[in-house]
Design a protein around this motif. Sequence first.
Motif, mmCIF file in Angstrom:
data_model
loop_
_atom_site.group_PDB
_atom_site.id
_atom_site.type_symbol
_atom_site.label_atom_id
_atom_site.label_comp_id
_atom_site.label_asym_id
_atom_site.label_seq_id
_atom_site.Cartn_x
_atom_site.Cartn_y
_atom_site.Cartn_z
ATOM 1 N N UNK A 209 0.840 -1.210 0.000
ATOM 2 C CA UNK A 209 0.000 0.000 0.000
ATOM 3 C C UNK A 209 0.871 1.255 0.000
ATOM 4 N N UNK A 210 1.884 1.249 0.863
ATOM 5 C CA UNK A 210 2.776 2.423 0.948
ATOM 6 C C UNK A 210 3.519 2.658 -0.367
ATOM 7 N N UNK A 211 3.976 1.573 -0.975
ATOM 8 C CA UNK A 211 4.708 1.709 -2.246
ATOM 9 C C UNK A 211 3.807 2.341 -3.307
ATOM 10 N N UNK A 212 2.532 1.937 -3.299
ATOM 11 C CA UNK A 212 1.582 2.474 -4.278
ATOM 12 C C UNK A 212 1.227 3.927 -3.972
ATOM 13 N N UNK A 213 0.859 4.183 -2.715
ATOM 14 C CA UNK A 213 0.264 5.474 -2.363
ATOM 15 C C UNK A 213 1.293 6.539 -2.004
ATOM 16 N N UNK A 214 2.400 6.130 -1.425
ATOM 17 C CA UNK A 214 3.392 7.117 -0.970
ATOM 18 C C UNK A 214 4.539 7.231 -1.973
ATOM 19 N N UNK A 215 5.036 6.103 -2.464
ATOM 20 C CA UNK A 215 6.145 6.175 -3.444
ATOM 21 C C UNK A 215 5.635 6.351 -4.877
ATOM 22 N N UNK A 216 4.348 6.110 -5.085
ATOM 23 C CA UNK A 216 3.719 6.243 -6.413
ATOM 24 C C UNK A 216 4.470 5.431 -7.464
ATOM 25 N N UNK A 217 4.654 4.151 -7.154
ATOM 26 C CA UNK A 217 5.438 3.284 -8.029
ATOM 27 C C UNK A 217 4.755 3.023 -9.378
ATOM 28 N N UNK A 218 5.615 2.785 -10.369
ATOM 29 C CA UNK A 218 5.159 2.408 -11.705
ATOM 30 C C UNK A 218 5.151 0.891 -11.870
#
Length: 338
Positions: A209-218
């Motif tokens: 979740x953090x990678x998606x929402x905070x780091x905005x990963x591709x």
Amino acid sequence: MTTALADFAASLPKAELHLHIEGSLEPELMFALAERNKVAIPFASVEEVRAAYQFSRLQDFLDIYYQGAQVLREEDDFRDLATAYFDRAAADNVVHAEIFFDPQTHTDRGIPFATVLNGLNAGMIEAEKKHGLTSKLILCFLRHLDEEAAFQTLKAAEPFLDRIAGVGLDSSELGHPPEKFARVFAAAGTMGLKRVAHAGEEGPPDYVHQALDILEIDRLDHGNRALEDSQLTTRLAREAMTLTVCPLSNLKLCVVDHIDAHPMKRMLDAGLRATVNSDDPAYFGGYVNDNYRALAGTGQLSREDFVTLARNSFLGSFLPDEAIARHLAALAAHVAAA
Ligand code: ADE
Ligand code: ZN
């Protein structure tokens, strides 16, 4: 039957999207470089090195992996490392590779960033000439180090941004959540870099979740533990987020107990855009086709599943749309003729 399926999977043109170049350092090259650079290594033979590759968790592997990387010192060492990987990848019908490198592992030993970058780049250019294999570089921040060190690394990369496609996050996952790197990932995004992160390899679904929402990963590296959260799984499928999954790595690091328990089939059935990758092939018992073959051996995946996996490898790449379309057409032609 299984052999025919494994051979079919191996024959497919494919991209590799999760490969740590330092993790492709075979013991033979480790010994040759140790001698060339007069670096002491705590092993007497190649067999002794291989025998030491028994891991029960990620950290066991990382300790030995960082030790092995110490033999890499000169530009030619990094070029030789890259060339050895690309030759092996080309033999597995890899036509495009997006490879990770860990600059901090080298700059912390006094090796200039430029030495690493120029050496790897020389190998990349050679691979395109020799095999027609294209590649991109992804700079990984070591997550066991602090945010300030990651910012310094991003700064060191600035003169080379034309040769770096994106940033990633690797090393010890537990206790180092993605949010620790929120600001450096935001800065990398502003610089036009793609963003990927290891998450859900050992860490909980919240790290995904953090990678998606905070780091905005591709793109999501591993992502296995996302399956523990059905809403997260649905979201990943809906957003067509690419997962760079590494079956033999998962086995060697005890993320799964047995290859037959690997969740790849469940991932595909859940509509996830999963791909097959080797992670650290010199340490985990094989290159990308060994991973495709291991999955074929489970008897759980169909011929269509393998075509989907190869398709996903191109769809999930950071290549321009025209290049992706070209690779998909070549794959379709290969399948039609197989
Ligand atoms: N560095 C190299 N391989 C890795 C992995 N599988 N997970 C985290 N960091 C790594
Ligand atoms: Zn990895």
